[in-house]
Enzyme design. Structure first.
Site, PDB file in Angstrom:
ATOM      1  N   LYS A  35      45.867  45.658  40.267  1.00  0.00           N
ATOM      2  CA  LYS A  35      45.091  46.858  39.902  1.00  0.00           C
ATOM      3  C   LYS A  35      43.893  47.012  40.840  1.00  0.00           C
ATOM      4  CE  LYS A  35      42.670  44.103  36.414  1.00  0.00           C
ATOM      5  NZ  LYS A  35      42.606  43.762  34.978  1.00  0.00           N
ATOM      6  N   TYR A 253      12.352  47.647  52.585  1.00  0.00           N
ATOM      7  CA  TYR A 253      11.836  48.514  51.515  1.00  0.00           C
ATOM      8  C   TYR A 253      11.140  47.701  50.445  1.00  0.00           C
ATOM      9  CZ  TYR A 253      14.563  52.488  53.258  1.00  0.00           C
ATOM     10  OH  TYR A 253      15.073  53.500  54.010  1.00  0.00           O
TER      11      TYR A 253
HETATM   12  C1  LIG Z   1      42.948  42.401  34.985  1.00  0.00           C
HETATM   13  C2  LIG Z   1      43.843  41.808  33.979  1.00  0.00           C
HETATM   14  C3  LIG Z   1      44.397  40.542  34.184  1.00  0.00           C
HETATM   15  C4  LIG Z   1      44.000  39.658  35.347  1.00  0.00           C
HETATM   16  O1  LIG Z   1      42.798  39.017  35.028  1.00  0.00           O
HETATM   17  P1  LIG Z   1      42.161  37.923  36.036  1.00  0.00           P
HETATM   18  O2  LIG Z   1      40.957  37.445  35.317  1.00  0.00           O
HETATM   19  O3  LIG Z   1      41.802  38.676  37.281  1.00  0.00           O
HETATM   20  O4  LIG Z   1      43.195  36.900  36.256  1.00  0.00           O
HETATM   21  C5  LIG Z   1      45.307  40.076  33.253  1.00  0.00           C
HETATM   22  N1  LIG Z   1      45.638  40.822  32.163  1.00  0.00           N
HETATM   23  C6  LIG Z   1      45.106  42.027  31.920  1.00  0.00           C
HETATM   24  C7  LIG Z   1      45.497  42.772  30.716  1.00  0.00           C
HETATM   25  C8  LIG Z   1      44.186  42.558  32.813  1.00  0.00           C
HETATM   26  O5  LIG Z   1      43.656  43.759  32.572  1.00  0.00           O
END
Ligand SMILES: *Cc1c(COP(=O)(O)O)cnc(C)c1O
Length: 356
Positions: A35, A253
């Site tokens: 994702k 800054y």
């Molecule tokens: C993003 C996600 C994962 C992966 O999680 P990590 O901590 O990056 O391993 C697994 N399951 C679901 C439902 C997620 O949304």
């Protein structure tokens, strides 16, 4: 030459990290979680590095279809399911698996005609209180799904809130899940990266590792190196200016850093508009010509300052590693009060990406 910042993506590291997780759980299959543009690493680039992965998990429909169109034939799971009856049709057409986590999707499945039946992951809420049906409804919802002509198969799924925190663990959530699904002869998918690594009892039919694929540790107390992971992204740039400071001179800054002695500083072509965290304070580690030094003052939109006082050989043109193969993204994230996930996902579109 153009502005010197670039993000190097290391496909061999992604592959190494996936195989590393697979070796922990040889009896499970593992979705590579891709994702958010593969956590900033590039969806197709990452999928190619993992071309023989057991499956991919994603939540953007366009990305899922792009994977299919690029020729990936393995299971692709939509982690947030579908958002409309039209998307359910799309999912069926492209043979995508979907999480079913709320009653609307269940009704769409029961009341539509699909090109082919879809495989679903029934998501149960066991304490995270984000997505999912109440765990106590597991048997009833599973029965409805199994009775549905549009459903090809059902896997039971949940997600842990504190798998990364050894003090809290997953015991209560896992007990809730196991109690709710006892008696249902269906596959399970419960483990993210942290659970897969820390809790062997969560290594069930389908794992869902994300962050470890990219070489970042989900744990505060165990480094990526300790977990045998390799960094999948190196963010690097160069020094494009230098300044000599006298005692009392300030940097950047807000003039938040004041020299307590004569110093040499370098100005690096990297700022928060490239994805470097603006909240990284003075002292955040940075490598210049491979030597560890520190950030000084506030991060600007396009630049930041580093201490070159102890690096007399370094100056304009010197190579700078913001994070990556030689400086853990987790260390930089911790200094900035965040996590590796956020840094890698925030690499800005203006940063050229190179696969090496
Ligand atoms: C993003 C996600 C994962 C992966 O999680 P990590 O901590 O990056 O391993 C697994 N399951 C679901 C439902 C997620 O949304």
């Amino acid at each position: 030459m153009t502005r010197p910042i670039e993000a190097l993506i290391h496909p061999h590291a992604i592959r190494h990290n996936y195989l590393n997780i697979k070796a922990l759980a040889p009896d499970s299959r593992a979705f590579a979680v891709v994702k958010a543009n593969a956590y900033g690493h590039g969806l197709l680039r990452t999928a190619q590095a993992l071309h023989d992965a057991d499956g991919f998990a994603i939540l953007e429909m366009a990305g899922a279809i792009a994977l299919r169109e690029a020729g990936f034939t393995q299971p692709i799971l939509l982690l947030e399911g579908v958002f409309s009856p039209e998307e359910l049709q799309l999912a069926a057409r492209h043979d995508l698996w979907l999480a079913v986590h709320e009653p609307r999707t269940l009704e769409w499945l029961e009341n539509c005609a699909l090109a082919r039946p879809v495989t679903v992951f029934l998501k149960l809420n066991t304490g995270m209180n984000r997505l999912g049906f109440p765990a106590a409804q597991a048997a009833a919802i599973a029965a409805r799904l199994q009775a549905c002509a549009n459903v090809a198969g059902v896997t039971l799924m949940t997600h842990f809130a504190t798998a990364d925190d050894p003090a809290r663990g997953i015991a209560a959530q896992l007990a809730c899940f196991d109690t709710a699904v006892a008696g249902l002869a269906l596959p399970h998918s419960v483990a993210n990266s942290a659970a897969t690594v820390a809790y062997p009892e969560t290594r069930r039919d389908w794992l869902r590792p994300g962050i470890v694929l990219y070489g970042s540790s989900p744990f505060e107390t165990r480094s990526a190196t300790q977990l045998g992971l390799q960094a999948a992204m190196t963010l690097r740039s160069r020094v494009i200016g230098t300044q000599q400071l006298r005692t009392g001179d300030t940097v950047g800054y807000g003039a938040t850093f004041a020299a307590e002695q004569a110093m040499t500083i370098g100005i690096v072509a990297c700022g928060y508009a490239d994805g470097y965290p603006r909240h990284a304070p003075t002292g955040t580690p940075i490598l210049v010509d491979g030597v560890r030094t520190r950030l000084l003052g506030r991060v600007s939109m396009d630049m930041l300052a580093v201490d070159l006082t102890a690096l007399p050989q370094s100056g304009i043109g010197s190579e700078v590693e913001l994070w990556g193969a030689n400086l853990s993204i987790d260390e930089v994230a911790a200094a900035a009060g965040t996590i590796g996930y956020e840094l890698m996902c925030a690499i800005a579109p203006r940063v050229p990406v190179i696969t090496v």
